[in-house]
Design an enzyme around this catalytic site. Structure first.
Site, PDB file in Angstrom:
ATOM      1  CG  ASP A   3      -1.723  -1.265   1.380  1.00  0.00           C
ATOM      2  OD1 ASP A   3      -2.316  -1.719   0.393  1.00  0.00           O
ATOM      3  OD2 ASP A   3      -1.702  -1.837   2.485  1.00  0.00           O
ATOM      4  CE  LYS A  40       3.455  -2.307  -4.420  1.00  0.00           C
ATOM      5  NZ  LYS A  40       3.043  -1.973  -3.045  1.00  0.00           N
ATOM      6  N   GLY A  52      -4.217  -4.147  -4.838  1.00  0.00           N
ATOM      7  CA  GLY A  52      -4.929  -3.126  -5.599  1.00  0.00           C
ATOM      8  C   GLY A  52      -4.051  -1.910  -5.770  1.00  0.00           C
ATOM      9  CG  HIS A  53      -0.751  -1.689  -7.845  1.00  0.00           C
ATOM     10  ND1 HIS A  53       0.323  -2.090  -8.608  1.00  0.00           N
ATOM     11  CD2 HIS A  53      -0.598  -2.298  -6.648  1.00  0.00           C
ATOM     12  CE1 HIS A  53       1.084  -2.904  -7.898  1.00  0.00           C
ATOM     13  NE2 HIS A  53       0.544  -3.051  -6.713  1.00  0.00           N
ATOM     14  CD  GLN A 101       0.897  -8.906  -2.813  1.00  0.00           C
ATOM     15  OE1 GLN A 101       1.809  -9.411  -3.436  1.00  0.00           O
ATOM     16  NE2 GLN A 101      -0.340  -8.942  -3.255  1.00  0.00           N
ATOM     17  N   GLY A 117       0.532  14.219  -2.554  1.00  0.00           N
ATOM     18  CA  GLY A 117      -0.898  14.111  -2.826  1.00  0.00           C
ATOM     19  C   GLY A 117      -1.162  12.930  -3.733  1.00  0.00           C
TER      20      GLY A 117
END
Length: 418
Positions: free
Chosen positions: A13, A16, A40-41, A220, A409
């Site tokens: 998380d 990436k 989940g990217h 991951q 951001g």
């Protein structure tokens, strides 16, 4: 041409996907080398959020080739859903997305086995995402798995044989289930048939010989690596840089730059040790401001201060050459920012990650002055407040690696190159 690798240095998380999207214009080819749809990217641009699970994060740049390589486990149901979502954005995927024939497939019964196994663990459950990842990798290492290339062979009989094996295993569990996803699975297989299926190890080495620039995207994070993570609270694949070689079919000498991504603080989803975890108001602020909820599961992430003991460990394992710090703006409101520089274990100080992370590990902190400034409008390092510059210098001195990018951001325009 060397292959550059981008991977997470914490428990995943780290952002990436967004960074891959920012770096993609510098490369010809983007690959995913391990993991499955439990990762989940999230990418955000033009005021829209996009979440990818199987597909490399370079897919939004239409002139780039994207490869799902052999180290990935592919869920046809999730893949079909992703493809439909991207096609709705008028992205022509069939020309710039290839899939390895050797990538293993996640069956509906893999998901059921995952849920049954986790339920049987009771209080000792590891916090699986229940996406069938672990059982799929178990079939891979047990030499029972189905691969993408099998869809061009006697696929239905191979599928039925593996499903039968899974149903026998499920008799060991007191677990009710249905196979309602089976139709969607075969619909997903038909979607996969539309794409070019290749031997990615040959293709990647050919592309290297043609001097094509390649970026490998991990899923991951290092501390979830099956061998070197906080076992057993880990994923089922090698998330570290050496996993890129086996996950793509490349020699170690092919690896060039290694980009290591970390948040300016720490988060973790699911169970397992977390020495710098904050369970009070400060942790809640990090979670709320950072929108720390899993992009795949929606689960709230556990939050804590930056842990340099763990970060140094990850840098060592991966041979990191450049650091990328994300979500720096989440710390904007803190008067004091804490960084763990050592552990106190039974009265002894150490800067090494212990074998037993569930022991009585007390982090030893260095306190730094916060910048108490809104960073989200900054677009160059010259605009950084002095306190942020000092924070970066402190990290570079401790880690002995340069910080090359800083995220302020969620948008692709909010990655500042140093």
């Amino acid at each position: 041409m060397k292959v550059d690798v981008l991977l997470g240095l914490q428990w995943g998380d780290e952002g990436k996907g967004k960074v891959v999207d920012v770096l993609t214009p510098r490369y010809d080819v983007i690959t995913r080398f391990q993991g499955g749809p439990n990762a989940g990217h999230t990418l955000e641009f033009n005021n829209h959020k996009h979440i990818l699970h199987n597909i490399p994060s370079g897919i939004f740049r239409e002139d780039k080739l994207n490869l799902i390589t052999n180290g990935v486990v592919l869920d046809p149901v999730v893949f079909k859903r992703e493809i439909e979502s991207l096609e709705a954005m008028n992205i022509d995927l069939t020309k710039n997305l290839w899939i390895s024939k050797k990538a293993h497939l996640i069956l509906p019964t893999h998901r059921i086995l995952d849920a049954a196994s986790e339920a049987a663990k009771g209080k000792s459950k590891i916090g699986s995402t229940l996406k069938g990842i672990g059982p799929t990798y178990m079939d891979k290492t047990g030499r029972n798995g189905l691969r993408v290339g099998d869809i061009d062979l006697d696929f239905k009989s191979k599928y039925e044989a593996l499903k039968s094996k899974h149903r026998q295993l499920l008799t060991m569990y007191d677990f009710e289930y249905t196979l309602e996803e089976e139709d969607r699975f075969f619909e997903g297989i038909e979607v996969i048939r539309k794409f070019r299926r290749v031997d990615t190890e040959y293709e990647l080495n050919r592309l290297r010989e043609e001097n094509k620039s390649i970026l490998a995207e991990g899923a991951q994070g290092t501390l979830l690596d099956i061998d070197f993570g906080s076992y057993p609270f880990v994923t089922s694949s090698n998330t570290i840089c050496s996993g890129a070689c086996t996950g793509m079919g490349l020699a170690p000498s092919a690896i060039g730059e290694v980009y290591g991504i970390f948040k300016a603080y720490c988060t973790r989803v699911g169970s397992g040790p977390f020495p710098t975890e904050l369970t009070g108001e400060e942790g809640n602020i990090l979670r709320d401001v950072g929108k720390e909820f899993g992009s795949t599961t929606g689960r709230p992430r556990r939050c804590g201060w930056l842990d340099l003991v763990a970060l140094k460990y990850s840098i060592m394992l991966n041979g990191v050459t450049q650091l990328i710090m994300t979500k720096t703006d989440v710390l904007d409101s803190f008067e004091t920012i804490r960084v763990a520089t050592a552990y106190d274990i039974d009265g002894e100080l150490t800067d090494q990650l212990p074998y037993d992370l569930e022991a009585d590990v007390k982090p030893v902190y260095t306190d730094l002055k916060g910048w108490e400034t809104d960073l989200t409008g900054i677009r160059s390092k010259e605009q950084f407040p002095d306190e942020l510059t000092e924070y970066i210098r402190f990290l570079e001195k401790e880690l002995k690696i340069p910080v090359k990018f800083v995220g302020v951001g969620p948008d692709r325009e909010q990655i500042i190159e140093m």
